[in-house]
Write an enzyme that holds these catalytic residues in place. Structure first.
Site, PDB file in Angstrom:
ATOM      1  N   GLY A 180      -2.053  12.214   5.357  1.00 36.11           N
ATOM      2  CA  GLY A 180      -1.029  11.240   5.017  1.00 36.11           C
ATOM      3  C   GLY A 180       0.371  11.617   5.422  1.00 36.11           C
ATOM      4  O   GLY A 180       0.692  12.791   5.620  1.00 36.11           O
TER       5      GLY A 180
ATOM      6  N   ASN B 119      -5.173   6.306  -6.961  1.00 38.50           N
ATOM      7  CA  ASN B 119      -5.687   7.686  -6.910  1.00 38.50           C
ATOM      8  C   ASN B 119      -4.676   8.679  -7.477  1.00 38.50           C
ATOM      9  O   ASN B 119      -4.196   9.585  -6.810  1.00 38.50           O
ATOM     10  CB  ASN B 119      -6.110   8.072  -5.494  1.00 38.50           C
ATOM     11  CG  ASN B 119      -4.988   7.931  -4.463  1.00 38.50           C
ATOM     12  OD1 ASN B 119      -4.002   7.249  -4.691  1.00 38.50           O
ATOM     13  ND2 ASN B 119      -5.157   8.583  -3.333  1.00 38.50           N
TER      14      ASN B 119
ATOM     15  N   HIS C 179       0.847  -1.210   0.000  1.00 43.75           N
ATOM     16  CA  HIS C 179       0.000   0.000   0.000  1.00 43.75           C
ATOM     17  C   HIS C 179       0.872   1.246   0.000  1.00 43.75           C
ATOM     18  O   HIS C 179       1.320   1.696   1.053  1.00 43.75           O
ATOM     19  CB  HIS C 179      -0.894  -0.027   1.237  1.00 43.75           C
ATOM     20  CG  HIS C 179      -1.945   1.027   1.271  1.00 43.75           C
ATOM     21  ND1 HIS C 179      -3.138   0.876   1.927  1.00 43.75           N
ATOM     22  CD2 HIS C 179      -1.996   2.278   0.741  1.00 43.75           C
ATOM     23  CE1 HIS C 179      -3.866   1.968   1.802  1.00 43.75           C
ATOM     24  NE2 HIS C 179      -3.180   2.838   1.075  1.00 43.75           N
TER      25      HIS C 179
ATOM     26  N   ASP D  13       1.498   2.778   3.751  1.00 37.81           N
ATOM     27  CA  ASP D  13       0.540   3.786   3.281  1.00 37.81           C
ATOM     28  C   ASP D  13       1.292   5.080   2.978  1.00 37.81           C
ATOM     29  O   ASP D  13       0.839   6.182   3.329  1.00 37.81           O
ATOM     30  CB  ASP D  13      -0.573   4.020   4.288  1.00 37.81           C
ATOM     31  CG  ASP D  13      -1.751   4.809   3.703  1.00 37.81           C
ATOM     32  OD1 ASP D  13      -1.747   5.057   2.476  1.00 37.81           O
ATOM     33  OD2 ASP D  13      -2.659   5.185   4.474  1.00 37.81           O
TER      34      ASP D  13
ATOM     35  N   HIS E 239      -5.253  -0.230   6.247  1.00 38.48           N
ATOM     36  CA  HIS E 239      -4.903   0.617   7.402  1.00 38.48           C
ATOM     37  C   HIS E 239      -5.899   0.570   8.564  1.00 38.48           C
ATOM     38  O   HIS E 239      -6.530   1.575   8.911  1.00 38.48           O
ATOM     39  CB  HIS E 239      -4.686   2.062   6.973  1.00 38.48           C
ATOM     40  CG  HIS E 239      -5.647   2.601   5.944  1.00 38.48           C
ATOM     41  ND1 HIS E 239      -7.012   2.584   6.095  1.00 38.48           N
ATOM     42  CD2 HIS E 239      -5.413   3.188   4.746  1.00 38.48           C
ATOM     43  CE1 HIS E 239      -7.580   3.129   5.042  1.00 38.48           C
ATOM     44  NE2 HIS E 239      -6.636   3.514   4.213  1.00 38.48           N
TER      45      HIS E 239
END
Length: 442
Positions: free
Chosen positions: A340, A88, A54, A299, A226
């Protein structure tokens, strides 16, 4: 050497030939011929190449945040031989053309492998499904609208039916937006104290409940991204008891930090899902220990300073005294900052703290960071068995180092771990027998 798949744990010599593992013998066995190049890593762990299931590489579309080149080089420095890049981007990775662009650009970099993650729905809009078979043919190995939940239960059900037929999994961003309501921090004492909107853990757990019920009904493979909340873990355990094919991941920031980090690091501790309570952190660590959590994923979410509102909020936050409260204007800036943190170059170091604290054994760490991600991505990787591709990570588990964002190979610096001392680091990364990162020279 640590290889959970072949059950090898001890001192071994590994012979690599033509990009594959040609032989594995007890240390000291003379396998090399006069023309063999010897890499001495006798003081370190040799493990199957680490795989991050990820990451966000922002390419195509956001070169000010990250590119495939910078992201893959940061991956190699972090010990990752393969990373799964989320969809994305701009354009969204919902077409074979975008998937092929990502694959070809990664080949040009000559670094870590990139596995494209296809969107589930066109444009991440949650309605029309992508052409799953065409995306797989172009190189996708996983499907996710990560960053945006799939609100329409029928759309998700149809997607699961199709991915089950093709033999792949869907990774789910679990958020009920009617409950999260654009919250900037965990709904709790810190959000109240700072005057910032709250995001309750029920926004995650209630969507986990719904989606796992759909997954049980379809008998399809799903992966929960997550995980941050204790109740979500209980729902995952219950779903498995009812036959669900569900895996899940946790990020280093969620099992290392709690919501109070936002009082020190500001928007560099703002993510979705948010850092939760200290109790949630303890439950996440317990779930790592007992095997409920299958994988550790960074992530990795790079952002430029303007997206994080750093110029506006920088005067408030830092490693000094925690911020007691924000004025209304600053709270609004905080709420609108991007979510993030970067993680490719800190993920392994943070995960190794679980070993040093005797929470898990090294073998379990490699399962979570190589073996299980390989299975999720339907890759023939995650092992050093003879005949396997020579994707190898070499780790110095005792190397002490301080997180210095200015030295990151990533293009972005948004981390709440600046200045933290860690123990353990990747010192060499090899893909198909070729050394793509050598930290021993640093």
């Amino acid at each position: 050497m640590i290889d959970p798949v072949s059950a090898l744990d001890g001192e071994f010599d590994v012979l690599v030939r033509d990009g594959d593992i040609a032989a594995v013998e007890r240390a000291g066995t003379r396998m090399n011929s006069p023309d063999t190049s010897v890499v001495d890593v006798s003081e370190y762990w040799i493990v199957p190449g680490l795989i991050d299931p990820h990451v966000h590489l922002r390419d195509p579309g956001f070169p000010e945040k990250e590119t495939i080149q910078t992201g893959l080089r940061a991956s190699a420095a972090g010990g990752f031989t393969t990373v799964a890049a989320m969809a994305n981007t701009l354009p969204v990775n919902d077409s074979p053309a975008t998937t092929r662009y990502m694959v070809e650009r990664a080949k040009e970099v000559h670094s870590a492998r990139l596995v494209p993650v296809s969107a589930v729905t066109q444009g991440l809009r949650g309605s029309a499904l992508v052409d799953f078979a065409a995306m797989i043919e172009a190189g996708a190995r996983l499907f996710s609208d990560d960053g945006i939940p799939i609100d329409d239960a029928m759309v998700l059900s149809q997607a699961l039916d199709e991915t089950k037929r093709l033999g792949y999994a869907v990774a789910l961003h679990e958020e009920d937006c009617a409950l999260s309501r654009n919250g900037a921090l965990n709904a709790g004492a810190v959000s109240k104290q700072l005057g910032v909107s709250g995001y309750p853990d029920s926004a995650e757990s209630q969507r986990v409940r719904r989606d796992l019920a759909i997954a049980i009904g379809s008998d399809a493979a799903v992966h929960v991204c997550h995980v941050s909340a204790a109740e979500s873990l209980e729902l995952i355990r219950a779903a498995r008891r009812h036959g669900a094919q569900v895996t899940c991941e946790v990020t280093p920031h969620h099992f290392t930090l709690d919501e109070s980090a936002a009082m020190i690091w500001g928007t560099n501790a703002k993510m979705n899902p948010p850092l939760r309570s200290h109790s949630d952190v303890e439950h996440l660590i317990a779930a790592i220990r007992d095997g409920t959590i299958d994988m550790i994923a960074s992530d990795h979410a790079p952002h430029d300073p303007d997206s994080k509102r750093i110029p506006q909020l920088g005067a408030y936050f830092g490693p000094g005294h925690p911020v007691a409260q924000l004025d209304h204007e600053s709270a609004e800036e905080f709420a609108h900052a991007a979510n993030g943190v970067v993680g490719l170059e800190t993920s392994l170091g943070l995960a190794l703290q679980l070993v040093h604290r005797s929470i898990i054994e090294p073998t379990r760490l490699i399962e979570m960071m190589s073996v299980n991600p390989a299975a999720l991505l339907r890759m023939e990787a995650g092992t050093l068995a003879v005949g396997a591709i020579a994707d190898i990570t070499v780790i110095d588990p005792n190397l002490e180092w301080s997180v210095a964002p200015e030295k990151f190979l990533s293009k972005s610096r948004n981390t709440p771990f600046a200045g933290m001392w860690l123990k353990g680091k990747a010192v060499l990364t090899m893909v198909a027998g070729e050394i793509i990162y050598d930290g021993r020279k640093a």
